[in-house]
Write a protein that holds these residues in place. Structure first.
Motif, mmCIF file in Angstrom:
data_model
loop_
_atom_site.group_PDB
_atom_site.id
_atom_site.type_symbol
_atom_site.label_atom_id
_atom_site.label_comp_id
_atom_site.label_asym_id
_atom_site.label_seq_id
_atom_site.Cartn_x
_atom_site.Cartn_y
_atom_site.Cartn_z
ATOM 1 N N ASN A 1 -2.528 27.964 5.301
ATOM 2 C CA ASN A 1 -3.076 27.558 4.005
ATOM 3 C C ASN A 1 -2.319 26.381 3.384
ATOM 4 N N TRP A 2 -1.060 26.141 3.776
ATOM 5 C CA TRP A 2 -0.342 24.985 3.254
ATOM 6 C C TRP A 2 -1.050 23.680 3.628
ATOM 7 N N LEU A 3 -1.846 23.751 4.691
ATOM 8 C CA LEU A 3 -2.585 22.543 5.077
ATOM 9 C C LEU A 3 -3.681 22.191 4.075
ATOM 10 N N TRP A 4 -4.081 23.168 3.266
ATOM 11 C CA TRP A 4 -5.049 22.869 2.201
ATOM 12 C C TRP A 4 -4.443 21.913 1.171
ATOM 13 N N VAL A 5 -3.136 21.931 1.085
ATOM 14 C CA VAL A 5 -2.438 21.014 0.173
ATOM 15 C C VAL A 5 -1.998 19.769 0.941
ATOM 16 N N HIS A 6 -1.378 20.014 2.072
ATOM 17 C CA HIS A 6 -0.735 18.931 2.830
ATOM 18 C C HIS A 6 -1.735 17.856 3.259
ATOM 19 N N LEU A 7 -2.797 18.276 3.875
ATOM 20 C CA LEU A 7 -3.727 17.294 4.443
ATOM 21 C C LEU A 7 -4.560 16.571 3.370
ATOM 22 N N PRO A 8 -5.192 17.303 2.439
ATOM 23 C CA PRO A 8 -5.997 16.569 1.428
ATOM 24 C C PRO A 8 -5.162 15.589 0.610
ATOM 25 N N LEU A 9 -3.974 16.023 0.194
ATOM 26 C CA LEU A 9 -3.159 15.121 -0.622
ATOM 27 C C LEU A 9 -2.633 13.952 0.212
ATOM 28 N N ALA A 10 -2.374 14.205 1.484
ATOM 29 C CA ALA A 10 -1.942 13.103 2.354
ATOM 30 C C ALA A 10 -3.064 12.076 2.486
ATOM 31 N N ALA A 11 -4.301 12.560 2.604
ATOM 32 C CA ALA A 11 -5.433 11.628 2.718
ATOM 33 C C ALA A 11 -5.587 10.824 1.430
ATOM 34 N N ALA A 12 -5.470 11.511 0.284
ATOM 35 C CA ALA A 12 -5.548 10.794 -0.998
ATOM 36 C C ALA A 12 -4.406 9.799 -1.118
ATOM 37 N N LEU A 13 -3.243 10.202 -0.624
ATOM 38 C CA LEU A 13 -2.063 9.327 -0.655
ATOM 39 C C LEU A 13 -2.336 8.029 0.105
ATOM 40 N N ILE A 14 -2.979 8.150 1.254
ATOM 41 C CA ILE A 14 -3.264 6.961 2.060
ATOM 42 C C ILE A 14 -4.223 6.030 1.304
ATOM 43 N N VAL A 15 -5.239 6.612 0.684
ATOM 44 C CA VAL A 15 -6.207 5.797 -0.063
ATOM 45 C C VAL A 15 -5.492 5.039 -1.183
ATOM 46 N N LEU A 16 -4.685 5.779 -1.967
ATOM 47 C CA LEU A 16 -4.001 5.141 -3.097
ATOM 48 C C LEU A 16 -2.933 4.163 -2.614
ATOM 49 N N MET A 17 -2.369 4.453 -1.467
ATOM 50 C CA MET A 17 -1.350 3.543 -0.930
ATOM 51 C C MET A 17 -1.964 2.174 -0.597
ATOM 52 N N VAL A 18 -3.170 2.202 -0.076
ATOM 53 C CA VAL A 18 -3.856 0.937 0.234
ATOM 54 C C VAL A 18 -4.059 0.137 -1.061
ATOM 55 N N VAL A 19 -4.487 0.835 -2.122
ATOM 56 C CA VAL A 19 -4.673 0.161 -3.411
ATOM 57 C C VAL A 19 -3.339 -0.392 -3.904
ATOM 58 N N HIS A 20 -2.315 0.429 -3.772
ATOM 59 C CA HIS A 20 -0.973 0.023 -4.231
ATOM 60 C C HIS A 20 -0.513 -1.234 -3.486
ATOM 61 N N ILE A 21 -0.740 -1.262 -2.199
ATOM 62 C CA ILE A 21 -0.308 -2.424 -1.408
ATOM 63 C C ILE A 21 -1.024 -3.682 -1.889
ATOM 64 N N PHE A 22 -2.331 -3.552 -2.101
ATOM 65 C CA PHE A 22 -3.099 -4.735 -2.542
ATOM 66 C C PHE A 22 -2.597 -5.225 -3.906
ATOM 67 N N VAL A 23 -2.457 -4.281 -4.826
ATOM 68 C CA VAL A 23 -2.033 -4.675 -6.176
ATOM 69 C C VAL A 23 -0.618 -5.247 -6.145
ATOM 70 N N ALA A 24 0.240 -4.630 -5.360
ATOM 71 C CA ALA A 24 1.634 -5.090 -5.305
ATOM 72 C C ALA A 24 1.719 -6.507 -4.754
ATOM 73 N N LEU A 25 0.867 -6.808 -3.780
ATOM 74 C CA LEU A 25 0.906 -8.157 -3.213
ATOM 75 C C LEU A 25 0.235 -9.169 -4.145
ATOM 76 N N LYS A 26 -0.762 -8.701 -4.896
ATOM 77 C CA LYS A 26 -1.432 -9.626 -5.814
ATOM 78 C C LYS A 26 -0.523 -9.967 -6.993
ATOM 79 N N TYR A 27 0.046 -8.916 -7.592
ATOM 80 C CA TYR A 27 0.948 -9.124 -8.738
ATOM 81 C C TYR A 27 2.364 -8.810 -8.304
ATOM 82 N N TRP A 28 2.884 -9.655 -7.473
ATOM 83 C CA TRP A 28 4.158 -9.441 -6.790
ATOM 84 C C TRP A 28 5.282 -9.311 -7.781
#
Lengths: 523, 327
Positions: free
Chosen positions: B300-327
């Motif tokens: 059941n820990w995978l109910w937390v681990h995997l969904p949040l990891a997937a959300a983390l990847i999505v937000l990380m992509v946004v973070h990378i774009f924003v960080a490079l745009k507004y360096w």
């Protein structure tokens, strides 16, 4: 039927492709993953279409309070895809560290630190002024490294020649920071003053000297002022005057300027209410007049004392004295002079008829000239008047003649109003301390008490590092612990230490903005 | 089911983890030295845009992307791109290495809303992963000890149905068909025609225990077995199909033993073997319930681990774009 199956059949009854059909734990894992991804995308999308177009959501942190108006306006300070400042990781590879400087200078010009800097080493604004560290973070309190990367060996960083002042400054500590520049020379002021004498009770240094008492202060209002300063509980005026630092050195003109007459020069000289960083300038009217009135003739029956105004040069003072004594002469025994006939009026082109003074007039003229000369001797040669504090451009003795105007002048005092011209200091920040902690030589009980005005009374670095140093506990005696970074006392652009450099005008941007332009960050 | 149940990290397989452990420790120490050296040099904690902070951010981001690939690797089991076990070892140790890297990248600040959410998600993902790893350290052993009749989790209902069928055949063979039950009569004839009856059972031999198939030779129905038939139809059948929710008493080992002891006193002596067999079937069903519970906690820990990891990847992509745009 079930009963007909063999052990082999039974053992193979679990379907071989069972793994293709996830159980409910796996199904929920997948559903939650999809939900989490959708939520993440939805949050980003909602932020993008909301107010600020995601700028606040995607910001790397709140900007300092001084920049809070642009918290959701990234482009006010950032040039897209250009690093801000040399500290940005890839600025050394892709360049563009100075790209955003133009946006900074829309609001503050940021004048150069020194015209001797190597141009290539001038940092971008954001290299030192690092934002996005929270509302309360300071943009101007920098790490020492920001300064010492040049000042630790300044010769390597000046465009031509060598460092003008100090080559090696690496830390605010003995041996790593020079002592303060004013301490390397004498007080440039041209006044005579003895701190030891003035701070002694009754202003006497010998046991047989006659103490100066409250009763000796002629002006009753001034007498009360000094009584209050002394916090004397006795109503007697026979107590010796005891001055304290605050008797003369004030931070807030409201403390005594309010009681001054409207035409007092001090009213004009002093700011209405100073912020308190620096001591207000000493003025004769505020700090000296009570005990050193410029009285050239004491009060007699029927006449007030004759007191001359301060801030007058001897030449102008001659006219003042002549007028004053003429008035007194007429008010006294010379009223008949007013009855003398006026000279006959002449027609145009007609030579005036010579007027021969009457014997009474000659007598009055001689008497008045004598009085003026006596008054000038009191003023310029006496112990308690001008010469007590001021220097003259030439010895006044030869210049005091009835038939010639005074040829000497009073030397300008030139007492510095701010001593640390290359640094900043705030007395209010240090108000918890006894004045003696830093200015011990002003006290008569100090072995090296100051007796001449040439002594520079500000403390040296040894005094400062008692507090402004790393915290330590030497033999049970706490030491240091107060901030001691470069920016505690120095500012790069010298904006708030005007005596050191360019001043506020140099920080004004080339083009001023409207309120809308200012708030949008786009001129 | 016998044999050893492998845990993720133990003495036996430590040799395979040791290189990863070493890499993680050395890389963490090196990152710390660089980061705090830079701190000492500049006087302020380097943030994400500093050279060390940026480097750690890139490495941490790559690790996060790699960590997600484990999911994909498990989907393509037949691809010859390294054993899943090796991928899992890399997943564990690189995931732990990403903690110092990304904390240093953050400059020990949460920053704005996006970076705060990223850091919170990251920490939850790490903590849930460590929790899962800890569970994997002792749960398999517990399952091995408590559930000798362990089966494939997704087939629990299927196997429970088998147990119920076994029990039904056993009752028909022992008690004969009940009056009016035509299907049961036909079943009895089929069993008698086959000459044997196969049922699942759990047996232990020394330290090895597990599930076996037991072939029994049916005898003629034993008279006076109505209590057995009633017990089966009233309690055991539902329990075998649905588990302890249908009959909590049978779901408890000691209470079930008492029930069967009581049942034996009501039956002729010849029916004793059948009662033993039915009790064994109920014991298997109890173990399946235990397996279901353990399986739930093991995964059941995978109910937390995997969904949040997937959300983390999505937000990380946004973070990378924003960080490079507004360096």
């Amino acid at each position: 039927m079930a009963g007909q199956e063999t052990g082999k059949q039974r053992a193979s009854r679990i379907p071989l492709d069972y793994y293709k059909h996830p159980d409910w734990v796996q199904r929920w894992k997948l559903r939650l993953t999809v939900i989490a991804v959708v939520l993440a995308i939805a949050w980003c999308g909602a932020s993008l279409v909301g107010a600020g177009q995601g700028n606040r959501t995607f910001s790397r942190g709140p900007v300092a309070s001084v920049h809070a108006a642009w918290d959701a306006e990234c482009s006010a300070c950032h040039v897209p895809f250009k690093p801000m400042g040399q500290n940005a990781g890839v600025s050394t590879l892709i360049g563009g560290a100075h790209a955003s400087d133009a946006l900074c200078t829309n609001c503050h010009a940021g004048p150069p630190h020194s015209n001797r800097q190597k141009p290539a080493e001038v940092q971008a604004c954001a290299s030192c002024h690092r934002d996005h560290r929270g509302r309360e973070a300071s943009l101007v309190q920098l790490a020492d490294k920001d300064c010492t990367r040049c000042h630790a060996d300044l010769n390597l960083h000046v465009a031509q020649g060598v460092a003008k002042y100090e080559n090696n400054v690496s830390l605010f500590a003995k041996g790593k920071h020079p002592d303060f520049r004013p301490l390397r020379s004498q007080d440039p002021g041209r006044l005579k003053f003895n701190h030891k004498l003035h701070m002694a009770p009754g202003q006497v240094l010998t046991s047989d000297g006659k103490p100066w008492r409250l009763a000796d202060i002629a002006d009753p209002a001034e007498r009360e002022r000094y009584r209050n300063q002394m916090r004397s509980t006795t109503p007697s005026d026979d107590v010796p005057v005891q001055l304290s630092c605050a008797s003369c050195h004030q931070l807030d003109s409201g403390d005594f300027a309010a009681n001054l007459p409207a035409d007092s020069p001090a009213k004009v000289l002093l700011p209405p209410r100073a912020a308190g960083a620096y001591m207000l300038p000493i003025t004769y009217d505020n700090q000296c007049k009570a005990c050193h009135p410029l009285t050239v003739e004491p009060a007699t029956k029927g006449s007030k004392p004759l007191t001359v105004p301060h801030r007058m040069e001897p030449d102008a003072l001659r006219d003042f004295l002549v007028n004053a004594y003429v008035g007194r002469y007429i008010a006294g025994s010379g009223a008949a002079l007013l009855d003398a006939p006026l000279p006959k009026r002449t027609r145009p082109g007609e030579a005036p008829e010579p007027v021969k003074p009457s014997p009474e007039q000659e007598k009055a003229k001689t008497a008045i000239a004598e009085q003026v000369l006596n008054a000038e001797k009191i003023l310029y040669l006496g112990k308690q008047t001008c010469g007590e504090c001021h220097y003259y451009t030439a010895p006044p003795g030869d210049g005091l003649r009835v038939d010639a105007r005074p040829s000497f002048k009073i030397e300008p005092p030139q007492v510095p109003s701010v001593w640390f011209t290359h640094a900043k200091f705030n007395h209010v920040s240090h108000k918890a301390l006894d004045c003696k902690a830093c200015h011990a030589r002003a006290y008569p009980d100090d072995p090296q008490a100051s007796t001449v005005a040439a002594d520079v009374m500000i403390p040296g670095i040894d005094n400062c590092i008692q507090c402004h140093a790393p915290s330590s506990d030497s033999g049970g005696k706490p030491q240091g612990g107060v901030r001691f970074g470069c920016t505690e006392c120095h500012s790069y652009h010298h904006g708030d230490a005007a005596p050191a450099g360019l001043g506020a005008a140099a920080r004004k941007p080339q083009r001023t903005l409207t309120i809308q332009e200012f708030l949008s960050g786009k001129p | 089911m016998g044999g050893s149940k492998r845990v993720l990290i133990d003495r036996e397989n430590w040799a395979r983890h040791a290189p990863w452990f070493l890499v993680t420790i050395v890389a963490s120490v090196a990152a710390s030295v660089w980061y705090f050296g830079s701190f000492a040099d500049t006087g302020s904690l380097p943030g994400g845009s500093s050279i060390p902070g940026f480097t750690f951010g890139v490495l941490g981001g790559l690790i996060c992307a790699f960590e997600m690939l484990l999911w994909w690797r498990k989907k393509v089991r037949t691809w010859r791109i390294g054993r899943t076990q090796a991928w899992l070892r890399a997943h564990i140790w690189l995931g732990l290495l990403s903690v110092p890297l990304l904390v240093y990248h953050s400059g020990f600040r949460f920053g704005g809303p996006l970076s705060t959410v990223l850091m919170v998600l990251f920490l939850i993902v790490i903590v849930s992963g460590v929790w899962g790893l800890a569970l994997q350290q002792f749960m398999p052993r517990t399952m091995l000890q408590q559930v000798p009749s362990e089966t494939i989790y997704s087939q629990l209902d299927h196997v429970a149905g088998q147990l119920a069928s076994d029990g039904e055949r056993l009752i028909i063979a022992t008690c004969g068909p009940a009056p009016g039950e035509e299907n049961a009569a036909a079943e009895e004839e089929a069993i008698a025609g086959a000459g044997h009856l196969v049922i699942g059972a759990v047996r232990a031999a020394g330290r090895i225990q597990g599930k076996i198939l037991e072939t029994r030779v049916p005898t003629s129905p034993v008279p006076g077995c109505e209590p057995l038939r009633d017990f089966f139809h009233e309690r055991a059948a539902a329990y075998l199909r649905e588990g302890k929710s249908a009959d909590p008493a049978l779901g408890q080992q000691d209470r079930a033993a008492a029930l069967f002891r009581n049942l034996r006193t009501l039956l002729p002596k010849h029916a004793g073997d059948s009662v033993d067999a039915l009790e064994n079937l109920c014991e298997q069903r109890r173990q399946l319930d235990v397996q279901a519970g353990l399986h739930f906690w093991l995964h059941n820990w995978l109910w937390v681990h995997l969904p949040l990891a997937a959300a983390l990847i999505v937000l990380m992509v946004v973070h990378i774009f924003v960080a490079l745009k507004y360096w």
